[in-house]
Design a protein around this motif. Sequence first.
Motif, PDB file in Angstrom:
ATOM      1  N   SER A  28       0.883  -1.122   0.026  1.00 16.78           N
ATOM      2  CA  SER A  28      -0.004   0.056  -0.144  1.00 16.78           C
ATOM      3  C   SER A  28       1.082   1.395  -0.044  1.00 16.78           C
ATOM      4  O   SER A  28       0.468   2.308  -0.445  1.00 16.78           O
ATOM      5  CB  SER A  28      -0.981  -0.018   1.235  1.00 16.78           C
ATOM      6  N   ILE A  29       2.116   1.197   0.577  1.00 17.28           N
ATOM      7  CA  ILE A  29       3.013   2.338   0.483  1.00 17.28           C
ATOM      8  C   ILE A  29       4.177   2.144  -0.474  1.00 17.28           C
ATOM      9  O   ILE A  29       4.576   3.278  -1.022  1.00 17.28           O
ATOM     10  CB  ILE A  29       3.486   2.475   1.918  1.00 17.28           C
ATOM     11  N   LEU A  30       4.217   1.102  -1.040  1.00 15.12           N
ATOM     12  CA  LEU A  30       5.302   0.958  -1.974  1.00 15.12           C
ATOM     13  C   LEU A  30       5.101   1.887  -3.143  1.00 15.12           C
ATOM     14  O   LEU A  30       6.255   2.492  -3.390  1.00 15.12           O
ATOM     15  CB  LEU A  30       5.357  -0.638  -2.247  1.00 15.12           C
ATOM     16  N   TRP A  31       3.935   1.933  -3.888  1.00 14.57           N
ATOM     17  CA  TRP A  31       3.789   2.992  -5.009  1.00 14.57           C
ATOM     18  C   TRP A  31       3.968   4.175  -4.672  1.00 14.57           C
ATOM     19  O   TRP A  31       4.552   5.097  -5.493  1.00 14.57           O
ATOM     20  CB  TRP A  31       2.361   2.701  -5.621  1.00 14.57           C
ATOM     21  N   ILE A  76      11.340   8.167  -7.671  1.00 13.80           N
ATOM     22  CA  ILE A  76      11.637   8.529  -9.104  1.00 13.80           C
ATOM     23  C   ILE A  76      11.930   9.905  -9.450  1.00 13.80           C
ATOM     24  O   ILE A  76      12.548  10.594  -9.953  1.00 13.80           O
ATOM     25  CB  ILE A  76      10.680   7.853  -9.947  1.00 13.80           C
ATOM     26  N   ALA A  77      10.637  10.484  -8.828  1.00  9.99           N
ATOM     27  CA  ALA A  77      10.822  12.178  -8.857  1.00  9.99           C
ATOM     28  C   ALA A  77      12.150  12.770  -8.340  1.00  9.99           C
ATOM     29  O   ALA A  77      12.774  13.618  -9.046  1.00  9.99           O
ATOM     30  CB  ALA A  77       9.538  12.838  -8.196  1.00  9.99           C
ATOM     31  N   MET A  78      12.403  12.423  -7.238  1.00 11.31           N
ATOM     32  CA  MET A  78      13.835  12.833  -6.820  1.00 11.31           C
ATOM     33  C   MET A  78      14.854  12.583  -7.843  1.00 11.31           C
ATOM     34  O   MET A  78      15.797  13.259  -7.897  1.00 11.31           O
ATOM     35  CB  MET A  78      13.848  12.386  -5.370  1.00 11.31           C
ATOM     36  N   CYS A 117      13.428   5.444   1.294  1.00 15.13           N
ATOM     37  CA  CYS A 117      12.996   4.235   1.918  1.00 15.13           C
ATOM     38  C   CYS A 117      13.005   4.182   3.276  1.00 15.13           C
ATOM     39  O   CYS A 117      12.128   3.818   3.973  1.00 15.13           O
ATOM     40  CB  CYS A 117      13.691   2.952   1.183  1.00 15.13           C
ATOM     41  N   ALA A 118      14.211   4.440   4.045  1.00 22.57           N
ATOM     42  CA  ALA A 118      14.280   4.592   5.384  1.00 22.57           C
ATOM     43  C   ALA A 118      13.513   5.528   5.932  1.00 22.57           C
ATOM     44  O   ALA A 118      12.837   5.191   7.056  1.00 22.57           O
ATOM     45  CB  ALA A 118      15.769   5.062   5.748  1.00 22.57           C
ATOM     46  N   THR A 119      13.176   6.615   5.625  1.00 25.97           N
ATOM     47  CA  THR A 119      12.030   7.744   5.942  1.00 25.97           C
ATOM     48  C   THR A 119      10.543   6.928   5.821  1.00 25.97           C
ATOM     49  O   THR A 119      10.036   7.058   6.817  1.00 25.97           O
ATOM     50  CB  THR A 119      12.161   8.809   5.055  1.00 25.97           C
TER      51      THR A 119
END
Length: 276
Positions: free
Chosen positions: A67-70, A77-79, A162-164
């Motif tokens: 649910s949070i992966l996308w 990707i934006a970063m 990802c850590a955040t």
Amino acid sequence: MLAFILGLCLSTMRGKTIGSSLYNGMSDFSGIIDKVLHSVIIPLLPLYICGTFVNMTYSGQTFVILSILWKVFLVVIAMHFICILIQFIIAGTVSRKNPFRLIKNQIPGYTTALGTQSSAATIPVNLECARADGICEQIRNFVVPLCANIHMAGSMITITACATAVCLMNQLPISIATVIPFIMTLGVAMVASPGAPGGSIMTALPFLYMIFGTTAGDPDGPICAIMVALYITQDSFGTACNVSGDNAIGVIVDTIYKKFILKEPVADSSADTADA
């Protein structure tokens, strides 16, 4: 440090003050490591990822991850694209070349990195991209392979994001005071991490306690397993960002080399062509 000392000294001293025995030995050792990576590590990596997801399914965390992966994927990707754009705008400004033409020249290297998930494996294609940018042979043959091993901006963006996300998912405290030292540590830890898909996150595992805390940051614990799963799904884009930045750095170094060492005038953007 040992890798840098051996690599730089062997390259400069071979055939001058020392023979080729140690150089040949290091080349053979490199072949052994490459064989282990491609014959053992890479084939077993999908099994490891599968086991991670099975373990998360058993503990009831799979749907939370998906649910949070996308959302994490879109942010990362934006970063990456923002990072690439900034790097090439700086490179274009310094070299007086069209940054969007430089980005266009980088597309083959970017897509190759997406497929290989390895900065090292993308070096041959990235060298051709550097040639299209007008980078001279001496500079591209030095900068591209070196940056493929030490310039991991895309991977660091992915790991930090990802850590955040993992901290927010698990109600773990996070602040600028913990993130900045973590990023600075990764800047050193990421050196020489490429070679196999997921190499960056495996290198970063011992330092995740800086973000997650001593207990949650256990490399064998469930929090780090979630972190690995999140990162692996986006590793190819981090690698593509890494190699793209390598050529932006190459353009800057090439411009400085030609202007201050060779005393050549900097080419104007109007004369910028793919094979300049």
